[in-house]
Design a protein around this motif. Sequence first.
Motif, PDB file in Angstrom:
ATOM      1  N   GLN A  25     -16.445  52.551  37.023  1.00  0.00           N
ATOM      2  CA  GLN A  25     -15.347  53.183  36.297  1.00  0.00           C
ATOM      3  C   GLN A  25     -14.092  53.269  37.161  1.00  0.00           C
ATOM      4  O   GLN A  25     -12.985  53.011  36.687  1.00  0.00           O
ATOM      5  CB  GLN A  25     -15.772  54.567  35.816  1.00  0.00           C
ATOM      6  N   ASP A  28     -12.569  49.765  37.389  1.00  0.00           N
ATOM      7  CA  ASP A  28     -11.869  49.408  36.146  1.00  0.00           C
ATOM      8  C   ASP A  28     -10.545  50.149  36.030  1.00  0.00           C
ATOM      9  O   ASP A  28      -9.532  49.579  35.597  1.00  0.00           O
ATOM     10  CB  ASP A  28     -12.748  49.728  34.931  1.00  0.00           C
ATOM     11  N   GLU A  29     -10.531  51.411  36.441  1.00  0.00           N
ATOM     12  CA  GLU A  29      -9.307  52.203  36.373  1.00  0.00           C
ATOM     13  C   GLU A  29      -8.265  51.672  37.361  1.00  0.00           C
ATOM     14  O   GLU A  29      -7.061  51.623  37.053  1.00  0.00           O
ATOM     15  CB  GLU A  29      -9.615  53.673  36.653  1.00  0.00           C
ATOM     16  N   LEU A  31      -7.901  48.578  38.353  1.00  0.00           N
ATOM     17  CA  LEU A  31      -7.339  47.348  37.806  1.00  0.00           C
ATOM     18  C   LEU A  31      -6.430  47.640  36.615  1.00  0.00           C
ATOM     19  O   LEU A  31      -5.405  46.966  36.424  1.00  0.00           O
ATOM     20  CB  LEU A  31      -8.463  46.397  37.379  1.00  0.00           C
ATOM     21  N   ARG A  32      -6.792  48.645  35.826  1.00  0.00           N
ATOM     22  CA  ARG A  32      -5.964  48.991  34.670  1.00  0.00           C
ATOM     23  C   ARG A  32      -4.597  49.504  35.104  1.00  0.00           C
ATOM     24  O   ARG A  32      -3.567  49.134  34.529  1.00  0.00           O
ATOM     25  CB  ARG A  32      -6.678  50.047  33.822  1.00  0.00           C
ATOM     26  N   GLN A  33      -4.582  50.319  36.161  1.00  0.00           N
ATOM     27  CA  GLN A  33      -3.330  50.898  36.616  1.00  0.00           C
ATOM     28  C   GLN A  33      -2.519  49.951  37.496  1.00  0.00           C
ATOM     29  O   GLN A  33      -1.322  50.171  37.694  1.00  0.00           O
ATOM     30  CB  GLN A  33      -3.603  52.196  37.383  1.00  0.00           C
ATOM     31  N   ASN A  34      -3.159  48.918  38.015  1.00  0.00           N
ATOM     32  CA  ASN A  34      -2.485  47.999  38.937  1.00  0.00           C
ATOM     33  C   ASN A  34      -2.746  46.546  38.516  1.00  0.00           C
ATOM     34  O   ASN A  34      -3.510  45.828  39.161  1.00  0.00           O
ATOM     35  CB  ASN A  34      -2.979  48.224  40.367  1.00  0.00           C
ATOM     36  N   PRO A  35      -2.129  46.106  37.445  1.00  0.00           N
ATOM     37  CA  PRO A  35      -2.403  44.749  36.935  1.00  0.00           C
ATOM     38  C   PRO A  35      -1.980  43.643  37.902  1.00  0.00           C
ATOM     39  O   PRO A  35      -2.385  42.485  37.733  1.00  0.00           O
ATOM     40  CB  PRO A  35      -1.587  44.690  35.641  1.00  0.00           C
TER      41      PRO A  35
END
Length: 372
Positions: A25, A28-29, A31-35
């Motif tokens: 988790q 994933d977070e 990567l979501r916040q730092n594309p």
Amino acid sequence: MTNQRQETIDYKPIFFRLRHENERQAFDELLRQNPEIRLYDTIKEQLGELARISFPGRTLSEHELNALIFDWTKGFPLETYGVWVYFPWNRNCVHLLEKEEFVKLRTNRNVYKIDFDQVDILRTKKIGIIGLSVGQSIALTMAMERVCGEIRLADFDEIELSNMNRIRVGVQDLGVNKAIVAARQIAEMDPFINVVCYTLGVNDGNIDDFFQKDGKIDVLVEECDSIDVKIFSRLKARSLNVPVVMDTNDRGMLDVERFDREPDRPILHGTVEDLERLPTEQLVQKLRNLTIGEKVNYLSNIIGIQNVSKEMLRSLEELNKTIVGWPQLASAVVLGGAMVTDTCRRILLGEPVPSGRYFVDFEELIRDPASY
């Protein structure tokens, strides 16, 4: 625009093991916040190489490799095998084997130059390095060869453009602390080596931590320019029976002081006995008030004028006249990295390495026979 000084604290990689739900988790977070994060995944190739070294007498077919990989991963998705390692300073995230397999594979080409049991011994060792100009080449060579499991790096200075004649850095590293730069490079090479940075250098307030926190260092590598640090670090090393190794970056000169075997040995081969005899408070006061000329004289005594190359001798005469610092060439720095790493490895493995001063002088070793 990136503020280098705000980023210099980042030198520790972050590990994510996706087989654990909480780390999955968090990954994933992230990567979501730092594309902008770049992912590098060669885990299947790493597993294939691990299989090949595990069965050195066989030529494994593709089918056999896949079967071994399936067995090792227990049929779970490859993305959950091993560990994902995130490097905050460059936004790279790399999928790697877990530590034991990583170390086994990364050190495989050392065998039998370094035996399997020696690998296990070395990974328990701690090395402290003071001064990250010459020291950077030493630290990187030690990490590459994996002669220890922990490296402590101390330097208060930052990378300047004029340092780039002998320190392996990029222009993006200008303004970053030298110890931090070295630590990041080690992490990108081997994130499982524990690196601890002392970005204020070694001083009265942290010298005990540098030598002893979480376990005493096994070898001190001293590569700084400061006379006071040279002396106080050796006095501390001697009191703790820690051997000291130093490369002087001229004529391939290497110093070894085996305080672990000779606890009463004079520091710096007895070249500063007048300072060594002073009580601590007087020594501190004297070292703090040395003039530039006095510092040069002490350094000259420590090195020995008879041991100095003609180029370095001229540089000493021109210091603070036409030049502002000690000249150091990349070729000599890289040689120092090799000499110190080899010497420290043999000390750590209990091989006979006596105290003394040694030379690997290319001008003496490689020259026209007619000049003899």
